[in-house]
Scaffold this motif. Structure first.
Motif, mmCIF file in Angstrom:
data_model
loop_
_atom_site.group_PDB
_atom_site.id
_atom_site.type_symbol
_atom_site.label_atom_id
_atom_site.label_comp_id
_atom_site.label_asym_id
_atom_site.label_seq_id
_atom_site.Cartn_x
_atom_site.Cartn_y
_atom_site.Cartn_z
ATOM 1 N N ASN A 116 0.825 -1.217 0.000
ATOM 2 C CA ASN A 116 0.000 0.000 0.000
ATOM 3 C C ASN A 116 0.851 1.255 0.000
ATOM 4 O OD1 ASN A 116 -2.568 -1.137 -0.107
ATOM 5 N ND2 ASN A 116 -2.656 -1.433 2.093
ATOM 6 N N ALA A 117 1.940 1.252 0.769
ATOM 7 C CA ALA A 117 2.819 2.426 0.827
ATOM 8 C C ALA A 117 3.418 2.706 -0.551
ATOM 9 C CB ALA A 117 3.922 2.213 1.854
ATOM 10 N N TYR A 118 3.955 1.676 -1.184
ATOM 11 C CA TYR A 118 4.553 1.883 -2.510
ATOM 12 C C TYR A 118 3.498 2.189 -3.567
ATOM 13 C CZ TYR A 118 9.252 0.623 -1.034
ATOM 14 O OH TYR A 118 10.490 0.618 -0.433
ATOM 15 N N LEU A 119 2.345 1.535 -3.498
ATOM 16 C CA LEU A 119 1.277 1.792 -4.465
ATOM 17 C C LEU A 119 0.790 3.229 -4.370
ATOM 18 C CD1 LEU A 119 -0.496 0.612 -6.678
ATOM 19 C CD2 LEU A 119 -2.094 -0.132 -4.906
ATOM 20 N N SER A 120 0.660 3.746 -3.150
ATOM 21 C CA SER A 120 0.230 5.143 -2.994
ATOM 22 C C SER A 120 1.254 6.088 -3.612
ATOM 23 C CB SER A 120 -0.002 5.477 -1.524
ATOM 24 O OG SER A 120 1.201 5.494 -0.797
ATOM 25 N N GLN A 121 2.530 5.749 -3.497
ATOM 26 C CA GLN A 121 3.565 6.599 -4.088
ATOM 27 C C GLN A 121 3.544 6.527 -5.614
ATOM 28 O OE1 GLN A 121 5.183 8.863 -2.123
ATOM 29 N NE2 GLN A 121 3.709 7.947 -0.712
ATOM 30 N N VAL A 122 3.252 5.350 -6.155
ATOM 31 C CA VAL A 122 3.125 5.217 -7.614
ATOM 32 C C VAL A 122 1.963 6.074 -8.110
ATOM 33 C CG1 VAL A 122 2.512 3.616 -9.484
ATOM 34 C CG2 VAL A 122 4.227 2.955 -7.771
ATOM 35 N N ILE A 123 0.841 6.032 -7.385
ATOM 36 C CA ILE A 123 -0.324 6.838 -7.772
ATOM 37 C C ILE A 123 0.018 8.322 -7.733
ATOM 38 C CG2 ILE A 123 -2.654 7.535 -7.065
ATOM 39 C CD1 ILE A 123 -3.012 4.550 -6.142
ATOM 40 N N LEU A 124 0.661 8.769 -6.662
ATOM 41 C CA LEU A 124 1.041 10.185 -6.561
ATOM 42 C C LEU A 124 2.035 10.573 -7.650
ATOM 43 C CD1 LEU A 124 1.382 10.667 -2.691
ATOM 44 C CD2 LEU A 124 -0.503 11.377 -4.178
ATOM 45 N N LEU A 125 2.955 9.674 -7.992
ATOM 46 C CA LEU A 125 3.920 9.955 -9.058
ATOM 47 C C LEU A 125 3.216 10.065 -10.403
ATOM 48 C CD1 LEU A 125 6.873 10.404 -9.822
ATOM 49 C CD2 LEU A 125 7.093 7.918 -10.072
ATOM 50 N N VAL A 126 2.255 9.197 -10.674
ATOM 51 C CA VAL A 126 1.486 9.266 -11.926
ATOM 52 C C VAL A 126 0.730 10.594 -11.987
ATOM 53 C CG1 VAL A 126 -0.483 8.267 -13.182
ATOM 54 C CG2 VAL A 126 1.326 6.778 -12.293
ATOM 55 N N VAL A 127 0.118 10.990 -10.876
ATOM 56 C CA VAL A 127 -0.582 12.276 -10.829
ATOM 57 C C VAL A 127 0.393 13.416 -11.105
ATOM 58 C CG1 VAL A 127 -1.801 13.908 -9.301
ATOM 59 C CG2 VAL A 127 -2.444 11.488 -9.325
ATOM 60 N N ALA A 128 1.574 13.370 -10.500
ATOM 61 C CA ALA A 128 2.585 14.424 -10.717
ATOM 62 C C ALA A 128 2.998 14.484 -12.180
ATOM 63 C CB ALA A 128 3.801 14.182 -9.827
ATOM 64 N N VAL A 129 3.254 13.344 -12.783
ATOM 65 C CA VAL A 129 3.682 13.309 -14.193
ATOM 66 C C VAL A 129 2.557 13.818 -15.091
ATOM 67 C CG1 VAL A 129 4.311 11.757 -16.089
ATOM 68 C CG2 VAL A 129 5.416 11.517 -13.866
ATOM 69 N N LEU A 130 1.325 13.394 -14.836
ATOM 70 C CA LEU A 130 0.191 13.884 -15.636
ATOM 71 C C LEU A 130 0.039 15.394 -15.517
ATOM 72 C CD1 LEU A 130 -2.538 11.137 -15.042
ATOM 73 C CD2 LEU A 130 -1.377 11.687 -17.196
ATOM 74 N N LEU A 131 0.153 15.898 -14.302
ATOM 75 C CA LEU A 131 0.039 17.345 -14.115
ATOM 76 C C LEU A 131 1.199 18.094 -14.760
ATOM 77 C CD1 LEU A 131 -1.329 17.541 -10.456
ATOM 78 C CD2 LEU A 131 -2.565 18.050 -12.578
ATOM 79 N N LEU A 132 2.398 17.507 -14.682
ATOM 80 C CA LEU A 132 3.532 18.131 -15.371
ATOM 81 C C LEU A 132 3.263 18.227 -16.865
ATOM 82 C CD1 LEU A 132 6.650 16.512 -13.649
ATOM 83 C CD2 LEU A 132 6.137 18.953 -13.787
ATOM 84 N N TRP A 133 2.612 17.236 -17.392
ATOM 85 C CA TRP A 133 2.309 17.185 -18.824
ATOM 86 C C TRP A 133 1.162 18.127 -19.179
ATOM 87 C CZ3 TRP A 133 -1.643 14.228 -21.634
ATOM 88 C CH2 TRP A 133 -1.403 14.183 -22.996
ATOM 89 N N LEU A 134 0.143 18.213 -18.292
ATOM 90 C CA LEU A 134 -1.062 18.985 -18.602
ATOM 91 C C LEU A 134 -0.956 20.474 -18.262
ATOM 92 C CD1 LEU A 134 -3.782 16.488 -17.322
ATOM 93 C CD2 LEU A 134 -3.243 17.033 -19.703
ATOM 94 N N LEU A 135 -0.248 20.788 -17.210
ATOM 95 C CA LEU A 135 -0.184 22.183 -16.763
ATOM 96 C C LEU A 135 0.892 22.957 -17.521
ATOM 97 C CD1 LEU A 135 -0.512 21.676 -12.916
ATOM 98 C CD2 LEU A 135 -2.253 22.566 -14.460
ATOM 99 N N PRO A 136 0.644 24.241 -17.688
ATOM 100 C CA PRO A 136 1.632 25.065 -18.400
ATOM 101 C C PRO A 136 2.806 25.459 -17.498
ATOM 102 C CG PRO A 136 -0.227 26.411 -17.726
ATOM 103 C CD PRO A 136 -0.539 24.999 -17.318
ATOM 104 N N LEU A 137 3.629 24.479 -17.167
ATOM 105 C CA LEU A 137 4.779 24.761 -16.303
ATOM 106 C C LEU A 137 5.831 25.567 -17.055
ATOM 107 C CD1 LEU A 137 5.128 21.292 -14.593
ATOM 108 C CD2 LEU A 137 4.471 23.404 -13.485
ATOM 109 N N GLN A 138 6.471 26.431 -16.332
ATOM 110 C CA GLN A 138 7.558 27.224 -16.902
ATOM 111 C C GLN A 138 8.842 26.403 -16.881
ATOM 112 O OE1 GLN A 138 6.797 30.316 -18.087
ATOM 113 N NE2 GLN A 138 4.714 29.781 -17.488
ATOM 114 N N ARG A 139 9.794 26.773 -17.716
ATOM 115 C CA ARG A 139 11.077 26.066 -17.742
ATOM 116 C C ARG A 139 11.747 26.102 -16.369
ATOM 117 N NH1 ARG A 139 13.406 24.741 -22.498
ATOM 118 N NH2 ARG A 139 15.528 25.225 -21.916
ATOM 119 N N ARG A 140 11.578 27.200 -15.654
ATOM 120 C CA ARG A 140 12.198 27.307 -14.326
ATOM 121 C C ARG A 140 11.603 26.295 -13.353
ATOM 122 N NH1 ARG A 140 8.567 29.687 -11.143
ATOM 123 N NH2 ARG A 140 7.106 31.125 -12.067
ATOM 124 N N ASP A 141 10.301 25.969 -13.529
ATOM 125 C CA ASP A 141 9.674 24.979 -12.651
ATOM 126 C C ASP A 141 10.290 23.603 -12.866
ATOM 127 O OD1 ASP A 141 7.983 26.979 -11.717
ATOM 128 O OD2 ASP A 141 6.426 26.505 -13.184
#
Length: 196
Positions: free
Chosen positions: A9-34
Protein backbone atom coordinates in the motif's frame (compact mmCIF):
# COMPACT_ATOMS: atom_id res chain seq x y z
CA UNK A 1 -3.08 -5.84 8.06
CA UNK A 2 0.15 -7.72 7.36
CA UNK A 3 3.45 -5.89 7.01
CA UNK A 4 3.70 -7.03 3.39
CA UNK A 5 0.29 -5.54 2.59
CA UNK A 6 1.17 -2.29 4.39
CA UNK A 7 4.36 -2.05 2.35
CA UNK A 8 2.51 -2.73 -0.91
CA UNK A 9 0.00 0.00 0.00
CA UNK A 10 2.82 2.43 0.83
CA UNK A 11 4.55 1.88 -2.51
CA UNK A 12 1.28 1.79 -4.46
CA UNK A 13 0.23 5.14 -2.99
CA UNK A 14 3.57 6.60 -4.09
CA UNK A 15 3.12 5.22 -7.61
CA UNK A 16 -0.32 6.84 -7.77
CA UNK A 17 1.04 10.19 -6.56
CA UNK A 18 3.92 9.95 -9.06
CA UNK A 19 1.49 9.27 -11.93
CA UNK A 20 -0.58 12.28 -10.83
CA UNK A 21 2.58 14.42 -10.72
CA UNK A 22 3.68 13.31 -14.19
CA UNK A 23 0.19 13.88 -15.64
CA UNK A 24 0.04 17.35 -14.11
CA UNK A 25 3.53 18.13 -15.37
CA UNK A 26 2.31 17.19 -18.82
CA UNK A 27 -1.06 18.98 -18.60
CA UNK A 28 -0.18 22.18 -16.76
CA UNK A 29 1.63 25.07 -18.40
CA UNK A 30 4.78 24.76 -16.30
CA UNK A 31 7.56 27.22 -16.90
CA UNK A 32 11.08 26.07 -17.74
CA UNK A 33 12.20 27.31 -14.33
CA UNK A 34 9.67 24.98 -12.65
CA UNK A 35 11.18 21.97 -14.42
CA UNK A 36 14.72 23.24 -13.76
CA UNK A 37 14.00 23.00 -10.03
CA UNK A 38 14.40 19.22 -10.35
CA UNK A 39 17.98 19.63 -11.56
CA UNK A 40 19.11 22.39 -9.21
CA UNK A 41 21.26 20.79 -6.53
CA UNK A 42 21.11 22.89 -3.36
CA UNK A 43 23.95 25.15 -2.38
CA UNK A 44 25.51 24.67 1.02
CA UNK A 45 23.28 27.42 2.42
CA UNK A 46 20.13 25.84 0.94
CA UNK A 47 21.18 22.46 2.26
CA UNK A 48 21.70 24.00 5.70
CA UNK A 49 18.20 25.51 5.53
CA UNK A 50 16.73 22.09 4.69
CA UNK A 51 18.62 20.24 7.40
CA UNK A 52 17.92 23.01 9.91
CA UNK A 53 14.25 23.00 8.94
CA UNK A 54 14.08 19.24 9.49
CA UNK A 55 15.83 19.58 12.85
CA UNK A 56 13.28 22.19 13.96
CA UNK A 57 10.45 19.77 13.13
CA UNK A 58 12.24 16.95 14.97
CA UNK A 59 12.75 19.16 18.04
CA UNK A 60 9.05 20.07 18.06
CA UNK A 61 8.15 16.37 17.71
CA UNK A 62 10.47 15.55 20.63
CA UNK A 63 8.90 18.24 22.83
CA UNK A 64 5.42 17.02 21.90
CA UNK A 65 6.39 13.42 22.70
CA UNK A 66 7.52 14.52 26.17
CA UNK A 67 4.61 16.84 26.95
CA UNK A 68 1.53 15.50 25.15
CA UNK A 69 -0.62 12.49 25.85
CA UNK A 70 0.47 9.36 23.96
CA UNK A 71 -3.15 9.02 22.77
CA UNK A 72 -2.94 12.36 20.94
CA UNK A 73 0.21 11.27 19.11
CA UNK A 74 -0.89 7.71 18.33
CA UNK A 75 -1.55 7.04 14.65
CA UNK A 76 -3.17 3.71 15.42
CA UNK A 77 0.11 1.84 15.09
CA UNK A 78 0.29 2.05 11.30
CA UNK A 79 3.70 3.72 11.16
CA UNK A 80 5.02 1.29 13.79
CA UNK A 81 3.76 -1.67 11.77
CA UNK A 82 5.23 -0.25 8.56
CA UNK A 83 8.65 0.92 9.71
CA UNK A 84 9.70 -1.33 12.61
CA UNK A 85 10.16 -4.56 10.57
CA UNK A 86 12.15 -2.83 7.79
CA UNK A 87 15.89 -3.22 7.46
CA UNK A 88 17.79 0.06 7.75
CA UNK A 89 18.56 0.04 4.01
CA UNK A 90 14.93 -0.54 3.11
CA UNK A 91 13.80 2.18 5.53
CA UNK A 92 16.17 4.71 3.93
CA UNK A 93 14.99 3.69 0.45
CA UNK A 94 11.30 3.99 1.40
CA UNK A 95 11.86 7.41 3.02
CA UNK A 96 13.69 8.64 -0.10
CA UNK A 97 10.94 7.38 -2.41
CA UNK A 98 8.18 8.95 -0.32
CA UNK A 99 10.04 12.26 -0.02
CA UNK A 100 10.92 12.42 -3.72
CA UNK A 101 7.40 11.64 -4.92
CA UNK A 102 5.51 13.78 -2.42
CA UNK A 103 7.76 16.81 -2.82
CA UNK A 104 7.68 16.50 -6.62
CA UNK A 105 3.89 16.58 -6.60
CA UNK A 106 3.17 19.00 -3.78
CA UNK A 107 6.05 21.46 -4.16
CA UNK A 108 7.28 21.39 -7.76
CA UNK A 109 3.92 20.84 -9.44
CA UNK A 110 1.18 22.08 -7.12
CA UNK A 111 2.96 24.81 -5.15
CA UNK A 112 4.54 26.39 -8.24
CA UNK A 113 1.17 26.38 -10.02
CA UNK A 114 -1.38 27.01 -7.29
CA UNK A 115 0.56 28.40 -4.34
CA UNK A 116 1.69 27.30 -0.92
CA UNK A 117 -1.71 27.21 0.79
CA UNK A 118 -3.41 24.86 -1.66
CA UNK A 119 -0.34 22.60 -1.91
CA UNK A 120 -0.05 22.35 1.88
CA UNK A 121 -3.76 21.60 2.31
CA UNK A 122 -3.68 18.96 -0.42
CA UNK A 123 -0.62 17.38 1.24
CA UNK A 124 -2.59 17.16 4.49
CA UNK A 125 -5.59 15.74 2.61
CA UNK A 126 -3.44 12.94 1.18
CA UNK A 127 -2.64 12.01 4.78
CA UNK A 128 -6.38 11.41 5.32
CA UNK A 129 -5.72 8.50 7.65
CA UNK A 130 -5.16 11.16 10.31
CA UNK A 131 -8.74 12.47 9.98
CA UNK A 132 -9.72 10.59 13.13
CA UNK A 133 -6.57 11.91 14.81
CA UNK A 134 -7.16 15.71 14.69
CA UNK A 135 -3.95 16.59 16.53
CA UNK A 136 -1.84 14.61 14.06
CA UNK A 137 -3.76 16.06 11.11
CA UNK A 138 -3.08 19.60 12.33
CA UNK A 139 0.58 18.73 12.92
CA UNK A 140 0.98 17.21 9.44
CA UNK A 141 -0.71 20.30 7.96
CA UNK A 142 1.68 22.63 9.82
CA UNK A 143 4.69 20.56 8.73
CA UNK A 144 3.40 20.75 5.16
CA UNK A 145 3.23 24.55 5.38
CA UNK A 146 6.75 24.52 6.84
CA UNK A 147 8.06 22.37 3.96
CA UNK A 148 6.33 24.68 1.50
CA UNK A 149 7.98 27.65 3.17
CA UNK A 150 11.40 25.96 2.93
CA UNK A 151 10.75 25.31 -0.76
CA UNK A 152 9.69 28.91 -1.30
CA UNK A 153 12.77 30.26 0.46
CA UNK A 154 15.28 28.00 -1.30
CA UNK A 155 13.51 27.25 -4.62
CA UNK A 156 15.26 23.90 -4.33
CA UNK A 157 13.40 20.62 -4.77
CA UNK A 158 16.30 18.66 -3.32
CA UNK A 159 16.38 20.80 -0.18
CA UNK A 160 12.82 19.79 0.73
CA UNK A 161 13.42 16.17 -0.34
CA UNK A 162 16.36 16.01 2.05
CA UNK A 163 14.37 17.69 4.86
CA UNK A 164 11.38 15.39 4.30
CA UNK A 165 13.66 12.32 4.24
CA UNK A 166 15.35 13.34 7.50
CA UNK A 167 11.97 13.82 9.22
CA UNK A 168 10.55 10.50 8.00
CA UNK A 169 13.77 8.59 8.62
CA UNK A 170 14.07 9.93 12.17
CA UNK A 171 10.49 8.83 12.85
CA UNK A 172 11.15 5.40 11.33
CA UNK A 173 14.34 4.93 13.34
CA UNK A 174 12.54 5.92 16.54
CA UNK A 175 9.78 3.40 15.82
CA UNK A 176 12.34 0.68 15.08
CA UNK A 177 14.17 1.51 18.31
CA UNK A 178 10.92 1.30 20.27
CA UNK A 179 10.13 -2.07 18.66
CA UNK A 180 13.61 -3.39 19.52
CA UNK A 181 13.27 -2.21 23.13
CA UNK A 182 9.89 -3.94 23.44
CA UNK A 183 11.36 -7.10 21.93
CA UNK A 184 14.36 -7.00 24.32
CA UNK A 185 12.05 -6.45 27.28
CA UNK A 186 9.78 -9.35 26.30
CA UNK A 187 12.70 -11.76 25.73
CA UNK A 188 14.69 -10.74 28.78
CA UNK A 189 17.24 -8.77 26.77
CA UNK A 190 20.31 -9.78 24.88
CA UNK A 191 21.80 -13.23 25.61
CA UNK A 192 25.25 -11.69 26.13
CA UNK A 193 23.81 -9.18 28.61
CA UNK A 194 22.33 -12.03 30.66
CA UNK A 195 25.77 -13.65 31.04
CA UNK A 196 27.31 -10.69 32.84
Amino acid sequence: MSHRLLLINAYLSQVILLVVAVLLLWLLPLQRRDIAIFFHWPSFAELAVGIGGALIVLCIEWVLSKTMSKDLLDDGGINQALFAPLSYHHMIFLCLVVSFVEEALFRVVLQTQFGLILAALLFAFVHFRYVKRPFLLVFVTLVSFWMGFLFQVTASFWTVVIAHTIINLAAGLQLKKRENELHDKSTGGDCDANKS
